[in-house]
Design a protein around this motif. Structure first.
Motif, PDB file in Angstrom:
ATOM      1  N   ARG A  30       8.306  -1.886   5.275  1.00  0.00           N
ATOM      2  CA  ARG A  30       7.678  -1.283   5.078  1.00  0.00           C
ATOM      3  C   ARG A  30       7.434   0.410   4.021  1.00  0.00           C
ATOM      4  N   VAL A  31       8.446   0.682   3.852  1.00  0.00           N
ATOM      5  CA  VAL A  31       8.808   1.500   3.178  1.00  0.00           C
ATOM      6  C   VAL A  31       8.163   0.900   1.736  1.00  0.00           C
ATOM      7  N   ILE A  32       8.777  -0.457   1.318  1.00  0.00           N
ATOM      8  CA  ILE A  32       8.047  -1.688  -0.183  1.00  0.00           C
ATOM      9  C   ILE A  32       6.221  -1.058  -0.162  1.00  0.00           C
ATOM     10  N   ALA A  33       5.472  -1.360   0.955  1.00  0.00           N
ATOM     11  CA  ALA A  33       3.972  -1.086   1.426  1.00  0.00           C
ATOM     12  C   ALA A  33       3.396   0.041   0.411  1.00  0.00           C
ATOM     13  N   GLU A  34       4.245   0.825   1.425  1.00  0.00           N
ATOM     14  CA  GLU A  34       3.846   2.287   1.388  1.00  0.00           C
ATOM     15  C   GLU A  34       3.389   2.749  -0.183  1.00  0.00           C
ATOM     16  N   ARG A  35       4.486   2.122  -0.587  1.00  0.00           N
ATOM     17  CA  ARG A  35       5.412   2.040  -2.569  1.00  0.00           C
ATOM     18  C   ARG A  35       4.218   1.294  -2.669  1.00  0.00           C
ATOM     19  N   MET A  36       3.680   0.632  -2.739  1.00  0.00           N
ATOM     20  CA  MET A  36       2.430  -0.319  -3.306  1.00  0.00           C
ATOM     21  C   MET A  36       1.567   0.632  -2.853  1.00  0.00           C
ATOM     22  N   GLY A  37       0.999   1.302  -1.984  1.00  0.00           N
ATOM     23  CA  GLY A  37       0.205   2.147  -2.209  1.00  0.00           C
ATOM     24  C   GLY A  37      -0.834   1.011  -0.725  1.00  0.00           C
ATOM     25  N   GLY A  38       0.017   0.267   0.303  1.00  0.00           N
ATOM     26  CA  GLY A  38      -0.961  -0.247   0.362  1.00  0.00           C
ATOM     27  C   GLY A  38      -1.228  -1.300   0.291  1.00  0.00           C
ATOM     28  N   VAL A  39      -1.324  -2.059  -0.884  1.00  0.00           N
ATOM     29  CA  VAL A  39      -2.010  -3.015  -1.014  1.00  0.00           C
ATOM     30  C   VAL A  39      -0.945  -4.330  -0.606  1.00  0.00           C
ATOM     31  N   VAL A  40      -0.416  -4.007   0.099  1.00  0.00           N
ATOM     32  CA  VAL A  40       0.252  -5.113   0.964  1.00  0.00           C
ATOM     33  C   VAL A  40       1.452  -4.897   1.491  1.00  0.00           C
ATOM     34  N   SER A  41       0.413  -5.856   2.387  1.00  0.00           N
ATOM     35  CA  SER A  41       0.754  -5.036   3.808  1.00  0.00           C
ATOM     36  C   SER A  41       2.720  -5.847   4.141  1.00  0.00           C
ATOM     37  N   HIS A  42       3.464  -4.736   4.441  1.00  0.00           N
ATOM     38  CA  HIS A  42       4.452  -5.085   5.159  1.00  0.00           C
ATOM     39  C   HIS A  42       5.212  -6.038   5.708  1.00  0.00           C
ATOM     40  N   VAL A  43       4.180  -6.781   6.142  1.00  0.00           N
ATOM     41  CA  VAL A  43       4.611  -7.933   6.977  1.00  0.00           C
ATOM     42  C   VAL A  43       3.912  -9.193   6.083  1.00  0.00           C
ATOM     43  N   ARG A  44       3.068  -8.665   4.859  1.00  0.00           N
ATOM     44  CA  ARG A  44       3.079  -9.609   3.944  1.00  0.00           C
ATOM     45  C   ARG A  44       4.410  -9.732   2.706  1.00  0.00           C
ATOM     46  N   ILE A  45       4.802  -8.797   2.385  1.00  0.00           N
ATOM     47  CA  ILE A  45       6.291  -8.296   1.789  1.00  0.00           C
ATOM     48  C   ILE A  45       7.021  -9.390   2.720  1.00  0.00           C
ATOM     49  N   GLY A  46       7.537  -9.082   3.736  1.00  0.00           N
ATOM     50  CA  GLY A  46       8.073 -10.335   4.970  1.00  0.00           C
ATOM     51  C   GLY A  46       8.474 -11.766   4.017  1.00  0.00           C
ATOM     52  N   TYR A  47       6.911 -12.630   3.624  1.00  0.00           N
ATOM     53  CA  TYR A  47       7.095 -13.467   3.920  1.00  0.00           C
ATOM     54  C   TYR A  47       6.968 -13.678   2.643  1.00  0.00           C
ATOM     55  N   ILE A  48       6.722 -12.661   1.257  1.00  0.00           N
ATOM     56  CA  ILE A  48       7.506 -13.207  -0.174  1.00  0.00           C
ATOM     57  C   ILE A  48       8.883 -13.440   0.181  1.00  0.00           C
ATOM     58  N   HIS A  49       9.867 -12.435   1.144  1.00  0.00           N
ATOM     59  CA  HIS A  49      11.002 -12.733   1.350  1.00  0.00           C
ATOM     60  C   HIS A  49      12.026 -13.648   2.017  1.00  0.00           C
ATOM     61  N   ASN A  50      11.097 -13.925   2.637  1.00  0.00           N
ATOM     62  CA  ASN A  50      11.140 -15.151   2.903  1.00  0.00           C
ATOM     63  C   ASN A  50      11.079 -16.276   3.869  1.00  0.00           C
ATOM     64  N   GLY A  51      10.244 -16.574   2.439  1.00  0.00           N
ATOM     65  CA  GLY A  51       9.344 -17.778   1.539  1.00  0.00           C
ATOM     66  C   GLY A  51       8.640 -18.315   2.772  1.00  0.00           C
ATOM     67  N   GLU A  52       7.642 -18.009   3.634  1.00  0.00           N
ATOM     68  CA  GLU A  52       6.717 -17.829   4.166  1.00  0.00           C
ATOM     69  C   GLU A  52       4.970 -18.090   4.012  1.00  0.00           C
ATOM     70  N   LYS A  53       4.841 -19.058   4.501  1.00  0.00           N
ATOM     71  CA  LYS A  53       3.012 -19.131   4.229  1.00  0.00           C
ATOM     72  C   LYS A  53       2.553 -19.192   2.841  1.00  0.00           C
ATOM     73  N   SER A  54       2.190 -18.777   1.441  1.00  0.00           N
ATOM     74  CA  SER A  54       1.716 -18.857   0.153  1.00  0.00           C
ATOM     75  C   SER A  54       2.797 -17.852  -0.391  1.00  0.00           C
ATOM     76  N   PRO A  55       3.061 -18.858  -2.033  1.00  0.00           N
ATOM     77  CA  PRO A  55       4.209 -18.103  -2.749  1.00  0.00           C
ATOM     78  C   PRO A  55       3.028 -17.025  -3.252  1.00  0.00           C
ATOM     79  N   VAL A  56       4.584 -15.700  -4.027  1.00  0.00           N
ATOM     80  CA  VAL A  56       4.492 -14.653  -4.353  1.00  0.00           C
ATOM     81  C   VAL A  56       2.951 -14.593  -5.394  1.00  0.00           C
ATOM     82  N   ARG A  57       2.296 -13.117  -5.104  1.00  0.00           N
ATOM     83  CA  ARG A  57       1.060 -13.737  -6.388  1.00  0.00           C
ATOM     84  C   ARG A  57       1.573 -13.463  -7.571  1.00  0.00           C
TER      85      ARG A  57
END
Length: 135
Positions: A30-57
């Motif tokens: 959530r902190v990372i997402a907030e510092r990104m200005g809400g451009v990327v959700s905290h859920v997506r940050i979790g997906y990126i971290h855990n390698g879920e869904k699609s690869p990082v853009r």
């Protein structure tokens, strides 16, 4: 339904690098997402971290590096190096054959590669060769 995305070695290497960067920052998603200005959700940050869904853009990669104080150029170099290592490892693993499928060089012995081998004769020959090599 969306098509399933096939991950490449570079995608897996990027996932590992992103997880390392996020973990090293000690920041919550959530902190990372907030510092990104809400451009990327905290859920997506979790997906990126855990390698879920699609690869990082690329845009996500750059923002995560910025927020987590990681050098994107150095990180990209590490990703490329790791991806190459993974690809080489994969190629090496795919070329290895089970013992039963390995070829036999007929020059090794007159019996090699033939189905009519007399095991007892072969064993006696090996013992004789061993005896000569020991003496």
């Amino acid at each position: 339904m969306a098509a399933k995305i096939e991950w490449t070695a570079a995608d897996y290497a990027a996932k590992n690098a992103m997880a390392k960067i996020i973990d090293a920052s000690a920041l919550a998603y959530r902190v990372i997402a907030e510092r990104m200005g809400g451009v990327v959700s905290h859920v997506r940050i979790g997906y990126i971290h855990n390698g879920e869904k699609s690869p990082v853009r690329l845009s996500e990669f750059l923002l995560i590096c910025e927020v987590c104080n990681a050098d994107p150029v150095q990180t990209l170099r590490e990703i490329i190096t790791e991806a190459r290592r993974m690809e080489l490892e994969q190629q090496t693993a795919s070329t290895k054959k089970p013992a039963g499928e390995r070829f036999v060089d007929d020059r090794q012995s007159p019996e090699a590669g033939h189905e009519d081998i007399d095991i007892d004769t072969w064993a006696a020959r090996i013992k004789a060769e061993d005896k000569v090599n020991v003496e």
